[in-house]
Design a protein around this motif. Structure first.
Motif, PDB file in Angstrom:
ATOM      1  N   MET A  46      62.419  31.841 -35.400  1.00  0.00           N
ATOM      2  CA  MET A  46      63.376  32.548 -34.428  1.00  0.00           C
ATOM      3  C   MET A  46      62.717  32.741 -33.231  1.00  0.00           C
ATOM      4  O   MET A  46      61.516  33.165 -33.069  1.00  0.00           O
ATOM      5  CB  MET A  46      64.009  33.712 -35.134  1.00  0.00           C
ATOM      6  CG  MET A  46      64.988  34.556 -34.050  1.00  0.00           C
ATOM      7  SD  MET A  46      65.343  36.240 -34.681  1.00  0.00           S
ATOM      8  CE  MET A  46      66.185  35.732 -36.138  1.00  0.00           C
ATOM      9  N   SER A  48      63.447  34.502 -29.311  1.00  0.00           N
ATOM     10  CA  SER A  48      64.180  35.489 -28.593  1.00  0.00           C
ATOM     11  C   SER A  48      63.956  35.751 -27.415  1.00  0.00           C
ATOM     12  O   SER A  48      62.564  35.620 -26.914  1.00  0.00           O
ATOM     13  CB  SER A  48      64.200  36.669 -29.621  1.00  0.00           C
ATOM     14  OG  SER A  48      63.072  37.369 -29.701  1.00  0.00           O
ATOM     15  N   TYR A  59      68.930  34.857 -28.853  1.00  0.00           N
ATOM     16  CA  TYR A  59      67.988  34.260 -29.761  1.00  0.00           C
ATOM     17  C   TYR A  59      68.315  32.856 -30.234  1.00  0.00           C
ATOM     18  O   TYR A  59      69.472  32.428 -30.219  1.00  0.00           O
ATOM     19  CB  TYR A  59      67.600  34.821 -30.964  1.00  0.00           C
ATOM     20  CG  TYR A  59      68.537  34.906 -32.136  1.00  0.00           C
ATOM     21  CD1 TYR A  59      68.479  33.899 -33.124  1.00  0.00           C
ATOM     22  CD2 TYR A  59      69.556  35.893 -32.046  1.00  0.00           C
ATOM     23  CE1 TYR A  59      69.407  34.317 -34.127  1.00  0.00           C
ATOM     24  CE2 TYR A  59      70.573  35.878 -33.156  1.00  0.00           C
ATOM     25  CZ  TYR A  59      70.343  35.106 -34.222  1.00  0.00           C
ATOM     26  OH  TYR A  59      71.460  34.770 -35.241  1.00  0.00           O
ATOM     27  N   VAL A  60      67.381  32.031 -30.532  1.00  0.00           N
ATOM     28  CA  VAL A  60      67.883  30.656 -31.306  1.00  0.00           C
ATOM     29  C   VAL A  60      66.810  30.634 -32.505  1.00  0.00           C
ATOM     30  O   VAL A  60      65.669  31.342 -32.604  1.00  0.00           O
ATOM     31  CB  VAL A  60      67.495  29.270 -30.369  1.00  0.00           C
ATOM     32  CG1 VAL A  60      68.563  29.326 -29.275  1.00  0.00           C
ATOM     33  CG2 VAL A  60      66.090  29.315 -30.017  1.00  0.00           C
ATOM     34  N   GLN A  79      71.227  25.997 -38.055  1.00  0.00           N
ATOM     35  CA  GLN A  79      70.698  26.230 -36.806  1.00  0.00           C
ATOM     36  C   GLN A  79      71.528  27.544 -36.556  1.00  0.00           C
ATOM     37  O   GLN A  79      72.891  27.554 -36.834  1.00  0.00           O
ATOM     38  CB  GLN A  79      71.027  25.242 -35.939  1.00  0.00           C
ATOM     39  CG  GLN A  79      72.477  24.654 -35.999  1.00  0.00           C
ATOM     40  CD  GLN A  79      72.550  23.335 -35.290  1.00  0.00           C
ATOM     41  OE1 GLN A  79      71.517  22.558 -35.061  1.00  0.00           O
ATOM     42  NE2 GLN A  79      73.933  22.617 -34.798  1.00  0.00           N
ATOM     43  N   GLN A  80      71.125  28.538 -35.565  1.00  0.00           N
ATOM     44  CA  GLN A  80      71.623  29.682 -35.179  1.00  0.00           C
ATOM     45  C   GLN A  80      71.379  29.832 -33.640  1.00  0.00           C
ATOM     46  O   GLN A  80      70.356  29.493 -32.967  1.00  0.00           O
ATOM     47  CB  GLN A  80      71.036  30.887 -35.594  1.00  0.00           C
ATOM     48  CG  GLN A  80      71.112  30.946 -37.029  1.00  0.00           C
ATOM     49  CD  GLN A  80      70.527  32.099 -37.768  1.00  0.00           C
ATOM     50  OE1 GLN A  80      70.910  33.143 -37.040  1.00  0.00           O
ATOM     51  NE2 GLN A  80      69.731  31.923 -38.752  1.00  0.00           N
ATOM     52  N   PHE A  81      72.490  30.271 -33.063  1.00  0.00           N
ATOM     53  CA  PHE A  81      72.413  30.892 -31.448  1.00  0.00           C
ATOM     54  C   PHE A  81      73.230  31.858 -31.366  1.00  0.00           C
ATOM     55  O   PHE A  81      74.282  31.940 -31.644  1.00  0.00           O
ATOM     56  CB  PHE A  81      73.006  29.395 -30.541  1.00  0.00           C
ATOM     57  CG  PHE A  81      73.285  29.864 -28.987  1.00  0.00           C
ATOM     58  CD1 PHE A  81      72.277  29.608 -28.362  1.00  0.00           C
ATOM     59  CD2 PHE A  81      74.426  30.468 -28.790  1.00  0.00           C
ATOM     60  CE1 PHE A  81      72.512  29.832 -26.919  1.00  0.00           C
ATOM     61  CE2 PHE A  81      74.411  30.846 -27.195  1.00  0.00           C
ATOM     62  CZ  PHE A  81      73.526  30.403 -26.574  1.00  0.00           C
ATOM     63  N   THR A  83      73.819  36.068 -28.995  1.00  0.00           N
ATOM     64  CA  THR A  83      73.715  36.739 -27.865  1.00  0.00           C
ATOM     65  C   THR A  83      74.083  38.109 -28.353  1.00  0.00           C
ATOM     66  O   THR A  83      75.051  38.282 -29.039  1.00  0.00           O
ATOM     67  CB  THR A  83      74.483  36.263 -26.710  1.00  0.00           C
ATOM     68  OG1 THR A  83      75.759  36.020 -26.989  1.00  0.00           O
ATOM     69  CG2 THR A  83      73.780  34.881 -26.227  1.00  0.00           C
ATOM     70  N   TYR A  92      76.238  29.840 -36.123  1.00  0.00           N
ATOM     71  CA  TYR A  92      75.577  29.626 -37.240  1.00  0.00           C
ATOM     72  C   TYR A  92      76.196  28.541 -38.204  1.00  0.00           C
ATOM     73  O   TYR A  92      76.992  28.679 -38.819  1.00  0.00           O
ATOM     74  CB  TYR A  92      75.354  31.036 -37.946  1.00  0.00           C
ATOM     75  CG  TYR A  92      74.455  31.277 -39.046  1.00  0.00           C
ATOM     76  CD1 TYR A  92      73.131  30.254 -39.103  1.00  0.00           C
ATOM     77  CD2 TYR A  92      74.518  32.185 -39.907  1.00  0.00           C
ATOM     78  CE1 TYR A  92      72.272  30.281 -40.125  1.00  0.00           C
ATOM     79  CE2 TYR A  92      73.242  32.591 -40.781  1.00  0.00           C
ATOM     80  CZ  TYR A  92      72.350  31.539 -40.857  1.00  0.00           C
ATOM     81  OH  TYR A  92      71.230  31.781 -41.966  1.00  0.00           O
TER      82      TYR A  92
END
Length: 129
Positions: A46, A48, A59-60, A79-81, A83, A92
């Motif tokens: 991760m 951030s 974060y990604v 995969q995650q994005f 805010t 996600y």
């Protein structure tokens, strides 16, 4: 299977701070144990930025899941994005093309509910093969 399927699961996460790769950012390595409709383990990275203490950050992350989804065995990358601000946003998803074994062709999304203090998830997916 071309129709969407839904299952529920939960995970526990262990975060380990790591050396940042860009100035002004943070980095964490993590591992998860999944139970329920998704059973197995995952490891990830991760990145951030921002000020999480004040409630404003982003974060990604990428993570490799190994195990089963509703009994289908294999691995797949998530995969995650996300805010954090006045309105929190989280995408996600399963990374298209990343599935192996019986999870080849898996696409879909994961929704996290932390209102109960844990990480309960609703998984919506389909197989494109």
């Amino acid at each position: 299977m071309s129709e969407s399927v839904e299952t529920v699961a939960a995970f526990t996460i262990e975060l380990q701070p790591a050396e940042a790769v860009l100035e002004g950012t943070g980095r964490f390595d993590f591992s998860k144990v999944w139970t329920g409709g998704m059973t197995g383990t995952s490891t990830g990275l991760m990145l951030s930025a921002g000020d999480p203490a004040s409630g404003t950050a982003g974060y990604v992350a990428l993570e490799l899941f190994r195990g089963s989804v509703d009994g289908l065995e294999g691995s797949v990358v998530l995969q995650q994005f996300g805010t954090m601000s006045e309105e929190a946003v989280l995408y996600y998803e399963f990374a298209p093309g990343s599935g192996t074994g019986q999870l080849a062709g898996l696409v879909g999304a994961v929704e996290i509910d932390t209102s109960g203090g844990g990480h309960d998830v609703r998984v919506r997916y389909r197989l494109t093969r």
